[in-house]
Structures are given as structure tokens and as C-alpha cells.
Motif scaffolding. Structure first.
Motif, short mmCIF file in Angstrom:
data_model
loop_
_atom_site.label_atom_id
_atom_site.label_comp_id
_atom_site.label_asym_id
_atom_site.label_seq_id
_atom_site.Cartn_x
_atom_site.Cartn_y
_atom_site.Cartn_z
N ASP A 1 -5.34 6.14 -10.06
CA ASP A 1 -4.08 5.43 -9.81
C ASP A 1 -4.02 4.85 -8.41
O ASP A 1 -3.33 3.85 -8.17
N LEU A 2 -4.75 5.47 -7.47
CA LEU A 2 -4.79 4.91 -6.11
C LEU A 2 -5.33 3.47 -6.13
O LEU A 2 -4.93 2.63 -5.33
N LYS A 3 -6.23 3.22 -7.07
CA LYS A 3 -6.81 1.86 -7.17
C LYS A 3 -5.72 0.83 -7.43
O LYS A 3 -5.82 -0.31 -6.99
N GLN A 4 -4.69 1.24 -8.15
CA GLN A 4 -3.60 0.29 -8.42
C GLN A 4 -2.89 -0.09 -7.13
O GLN A 4 -2.45 -1.22 -6.97
N ILE A 5 -2.77 0.85 -6.21
CA ILE A 5 -2.08 0.55 -4.95
C ILE A 5 -2.92 -0.44 -4.13
O ILE A 5 -2.39 -1.32 -3.46
N PHE A 6 -4.25 -0.27 -4.18
CA PHE A 6 -5.13 -1.19 -3.45
C PHE A 6 -5.34 -2.49 -4.24
O PHE A 6 -5.97 -3.40 -3.76
N ARG A 7 -4.87 -2.52 -5.46
CA ARG A 7 -5.09 -3.64 -6.38
C ARG A 7 -6.58 -3.91 -6.56
O ARG A 7 -7.10 -4.99 -6.22
N MET A 8 -7.26 -2.88 -7.04
CA MET A 8 -8.69 -2.98 -7.30
C MET A 8 -8.98 -2.26 -8.62
O MET A 8 -8.23 -1.36 -9.01
N THR A 9 -10.04 -2.68 -9.29
CA THR A 9 -10.41 -2.00 -10.53
C THR A 9 -11.79 -1.33 -10.39
O THR A 9 -12.02 -0.27 -10.94
N GLY A 10 -12.71 -1.99 -9.66
CA GLY A 10 -14.05 -1.41 -9.47
C GLY A 10 -14.06 -0.51 -8.25
O GLY A 10 -13.02 -0.07 -7.77
N GLY A 11 -15.26 -0.24 -7.74
CA GLY A 11 -15.40 0.51 -6.49
C GLY A 11 -14.85 1.92 -6.56
O GLY A 11 -14.81 2.54 -7.63
N HIS A 12 -14.40 2.42 -5.43
CA HIS A 12 -13.91 3.81 -5.36
C HIS A 12 -12.88 3.90 -4.24
O HIS A 12 -12.98 3.20 -3.24
N VAL A 13 -11.88 4.74 -4.43
CA VAL A 13 -10.96 5.04 -3.32
C VAL A 13 -11.24 6.47 -2.84
O VAL A 13 -11.22 7.41 -3.64
N PHE A 14 -11.53 6.59 -1.56
CA PHE A 14 -11.85 7.89 -0.96
C PHE A 14 -10.60 8.44 -0.28
O PHE A 14 -9.86 7.69 0.36
N VAL A 15 -10.43 9.75 -0.40
CA VAL A 15 -9.32 10.40 0.31
C VAL A 15 -9.92 11.52 1.17
O VAL A 15 -10.49 12.48 0.64
N PHE A 16 -9.83 11.33 2.47
CA PHE A 16 -10.38 12.32 3.41
C PHE A 16 -9.23 13.05 4.11
O PHE A 16 -8.21 12.41 4.42
N PRO A 17 -9.41 14.34 4.42
CA PRO A 17 -8.43 14.98 5.29
C PRO A 17 -8.63 14.45 6.71
O PRO A 17 -9.57 14.84 7.40
N SER A 18 -7.78 13.53 7.13
CA SER A 18 -7.99 12.85 8.41
C SER A 18 -6.76 11.98 8.68
O SER A 18 -5.79 12.02 7.93
N SER A 19 -6.83 11.18 9.73
CA SER A 19 -5.80 10.15 9.92
C SER A 19 -6.50 8.80 9.73
O SER A 19 -7.70 8.75 9.42
N GLY A 20 -5.80 7.73 9.96
CA GLY A 20 -6.38 6.39 9.77
C GLY A 20 -7.64 6.19 10.58
O GLY A 20 -8.58 5.52 10.14
N THR A 21 -7.69 6.78 11.77
CA THR A 21 -8.87 6.62 12.64
C THR A 21 -10.13 7.12 11.93
O THR A 21 -11.20 6.51 12.03
N GLY A 22 -10.00 8.22 11.21
CA GLY A 22 -11.13 8.73 10.42
C GLY A 22 -11.53 7.72 9.35
O GLY A 22 -12.72 7.59 9.01
N GLY A 23 -10.55 7.01 8.82
CA GLY A 23 -10.84 5.98 7.83
C GLY A 23 -11.68 4.86 8.42
O GLY A 23 -12.63 4.36 7.79
N TRP A 24 -11.36 4.46 9.66
CA TRP A 24 -12.19 3.46 10.36
C TRP A 24 -13.63 3.95 10.45
O TRP A 24 -14.58 3.22 10.20
#
Ligand SMILES: Cc1ncc(COP(=O)(O)O)c(C=O)c1O
Length: 401
Positions: free
Chosen positions: A49-72
Motif C-alpha cells: 500500500d505504501l506504493k500507492q502513496i508514492f504512486r508507483m507499481t513496480g520497484g520496492h518501498v523500503f522502510v528503515f528505522p531512521s529519519s529522512g537523513t538515513g533515507g538519503w
């Protein structure tokens, strides 16, 4: 904490944002076993369902215990190799920090210095990409919404340039203060990596880095040589495939994320970006009525999630922020780095409506007056009131029997 003895403390910083009761409630549960046999029944739909928020169907959405900086960091470490060329532009503290992170990873960053108050310089990006016939540039960075200055850049415009120049570089977007608030389209805009955090559009506590990654970026990652461990996409995908994580996930936050996604999808992404636009228009009407300037230099840069307001020469924005905090229990965003003392920021993102914005504008207005800044009492709030009345979506009141 400010000192409210009655009523709420006002939170008008551009993240963390106000947390809806439904999200708080979803996280008010006993700690759970993240290796339970039925944990995947919760995780697999969450990631899908996270893919819907990013408006994507392929690929992958990763969820890390971190803040945005970790995402960078995850975005960079999983897709690039030491010495790779990166094209970026710096026009505020967050676009600066992502470039700094890339340099510390040994990437060869061409960072275009842009006036703070402007955004990604499309013409210069085009020149640089056209000139790079050897394709040394492996990634193009875009800070979609520069939270330090209240500037939104044209991500789709950068994709058009990459396509027009037939350049294969990955398009990487910092969507920390845009995703879940502004119009963002991972797939339609050909974004390869999009970074977000939990404490802004997702209306959650800080603690999750949420990173959307295209199939192309995942493939590139297989040969990328930068060192990674905690943020390794491959480890995460192996575990996620079966609905688990390679280490202890922030399960309580994931429960909140479930509630957040449900709220975002129930309201609708188009409706959310329209709401943010309408609320931001009221804030901008207030700033105009005060007779002071936004940091964003042109309407095309105006951000619908945060307004950085420049105090007139001779005044200190820190004093306005402190007055709002101590005297009116209102947190306004501080000016960062180059604009410290020059701007205060009004965050207008996340779980928000007209009355909450009017309260923040009222507090800012009182603080401005207390600091001796020559504005007219009621002018900003009045302008926003008129804006919201004119654009209200009126519900039909039930008729009396
Ligand atoms: C645009 C943008 N990028 C990145 C960050 C860094 O995120 P965090 O503070 O969650 O690490 C922020 C934080 O406010 C931000 O606004």
C-alpha cells in the motif's frame, strides 16, 4: 515544551507535524513479536500500500528505522560507486546537506549554487547533462521541497530533460517534506529513488525513513560498490519478500504507519494536495497582508507545505520565534544556516485544517507585533479568513425536520 497550562501547544513547524488521534491510537498497543508467524499478514499489505502513496507499481518501498537523513544515505549507498558523478543544486540547508552526505561518501558532486529562495535550475541541469556525453553523471539529485526556504522544484521538468538528452542517470528525489502532501508521482515522473521520513506528510513521530526505489535503481544497485550494511537494500528485500525485516523493525511505528496510509488513501492523494494548496494560499495571503516578504523569490517556487517568512531589516526572526514560543505556546520553524535570524517558517503540512492554520497565523501575528515589526493587528489573519471563506467547500447543512 512551551508552557501551556490549558489548551494545546501550537505546532507550526514544518515537521514533526500534528499527529492524528487515529495514529496515536494505532500505536497504543502492547509490544509485539516481529517474528510471529502472522506478522507478514500485517507487513506485506503495508509495503504494497505504501506504493500507492508514492504512486508507483513496480520497484520496492523500503522502510528503515531512521529519519529522512538515513533515507538519503540508503539512496546513495545502494545505487552508486566511489567516484561516480552526481549532479545536484544547493539552495537551502537540506539540499546542502544531501550534497555534503554524497561528498562524504566519496562521490564526485557537481553542486550548482543557486540563490536561496529559488529552486532546481532546469536550464543549467540541461546544459550539464547535454555536455556529459560520456555519461559520467550517474545520479541527478532534486530536493523536491526545500524546507529551509519554502521552495518547491519541478521534478517532472528534470525527468523531461533527462529524456530529451537521453541521459541514463538515476533521478533521485528528496521528498521528505513533499510526499504525502504535494503532488508526487514516482512512476509518471520517472523517479528512481524517492526519500521520505515519517514525521511530515505521514503525520507520524520521527523514526522511519521511507524510500521508494524503481526497478532500474534496484538493478543498478547490484553493481554499486559504496559500502552499506544497515541500509542494504538487498538484505531488506530478502527479508521483506516473506513479510519480515533483517533486524528488529520499529513495529509500533509500523502500526502507526498502517493508520497513516489508511488516512491518506481515504482522503485521496489529489484531495490532499488540493487541501495543502488551499491552506498555503491562505498563509501567503496573510504574509502579503502583513506587508512582508516570503523567502521564495517567485510564485513558481511557492511551497504548499512551508512558508519561510523574511523579517524586515533590523529585526531578528529568532526573537519572533522565541516570543511565539514563550508567550503564545506556538512553535514556528527556525531559520537555518544562511537564513538564521532572517526568516521564521510556518509549517502548513500534514493533519491540518483552516482553523489550525488561523491559530498559527494569529500566534505569528501577535509575536510580530510584540517584536515591534510594523504590521496591522488582524491584517494577516483577516486576509487568510477571507481566502478560506471564498474557497470553502461548503457542506449542505442538514435541514431541520
Ligand atoms: C527536505 C528535507 N530533507 C531532508 C530532511 C532530513 O530529514 P530528517 O531530519 O528526518 O533526518 C529534512 C528534515 O526536515 C527535510 O526537510
Amino acid at each position: 515544551m512551551a508552557k501551556a497550562t490549558s489548551g494545546f501547544n501550537g505546532l507550526a513547524v514544518p515537521g514533526p507535524t500534528n499527529m492524528p488521534f487515529a495514529i496515536r491510537q494505532a500505536m497504543d498497543l502492547a509490544l509485539e513479536d516481529h517474528r510471529a508467524p502472522d506478522f507478514p499478514e500485517f507487513v506485506l499489505p503495508l509495503l504494497a500500500d505504501l506504493k500507492q502513496i508514492f504512486r508507483m507499481t513496480g520497484g520496492h518501498v523500503f522502510v528503515f528505522p531512521s529519519s529522512g537523513t538515513g533515507g538519503w544515505e540508503a539512496a546513495i549507498a545502494n545505487t552508486l560507486s566511489p567516484g561516480d558523478g552526481v549532479l545536484a543544486s544547493v539552495f537551502g540547508q537540506f539540499s546542502h546537506l544531501w550534497v555534503d552526505l554524497c561528498r562524504r561518501f566519496g562521490l564526485d558532486v557537481d553542486a550548482i549554487d543557486v540563490a536561496w529562495g529559488e529552486g532546481v535550475p532546469l536550464e543549467i541541469y540541461e546544459q550539464k547533462l547535454r555536455a556529459d556525453s560520456a555519461h559520467r553523471i550517474k545520479a541527478v539529485l532534486v530536493c523536491h521541497n526545500e524546507t529551509a526556504t519554502g521552495v518547491t522544484s519541478d521534478v517532472a521538468g528534470v525527468r523531461k530533460i533527462l529524456d530529451a538528452t537521453q541521459h541514463p542517470a538515476l533521478l533521485m528525489v528528496d521528498g521528505v517534506s513533499s510526499i504525502g502532501c504535494l503532488d508526487f508521482r514516482m512512476e509518471a515522473w520517472g523517479v528512481d529513488v524517492a526519500v521520505c521520513g515519517s514525521q511530515k506528510g505521514f503525520m507520524m513521530p520521527t523514526g522511519l525513513a521511507i524510500v521508494g526505489v524503481s526497478d532500474k535503481a534496484l538493478t543498478n544497485g547490484k553493481t554499486a560498490k559504496l559500502p552499506r550494511c544497515f541500509f542494504d537494500f538487498a538484505d531488506m528485500m530478502r527479508a521483506n519478500k516473506d513479510g519480515y525485516f533483517p533486524y528488529t523493525p520499529a513495529a509500533t511505528l509500523l502500526r502507526g504507519l498502517r493508520a497513516s496510509i489508511d488516512m491518506l488513501l481515504a482522503e485521496g492523494l489529489d484531495e490532499i494536495s488540493a487541501r495543502h494548496h488551499r491552506l498555503a494560499t491562505g498563509v501567503r495571503a496573510a504574509v502579503e497582508a502583513w506587508g512582508i516578504q516570503l523567502c521564495a523569490k517567485h510564485p513558481k517556487w511557492y511551497s504548499d507545505t512551508v512558508s519561510a517568512v523574511v523579517v524586515p531589516d533590523g529585526f531578528d526572526a529568532k526573537q519572533v520565534i522565541n516570543t511565539a514560543y514563550y508567550d503564545y505556546n506556538l512553535s514556528l520553524g527556525a531559520g537555518l544556516s544562511k537564513v538564521s535570524g532572517k526568516v521564521f517558517r510556518i509549517g502548513h503540512l500534514g493533519y491540518l485544517n483552516e482553523l489550525m492554520v488561523l491559530a498559527a497565523l494569529g500566534g505569528a501575528e501577535m509575536a510580530l507585533l510584540d517584536c515591534g515589526i510594523p504590521i496591522k493587528a488582524g491584517s494577516g489573519v483577516g486576509a487568510a479568513v477571507e481566502c478560506y471563506r471564498k474557497t470553502a467547500q461548503r457542506a449542505t447543512a442538514p435541514k431541520a425536520a
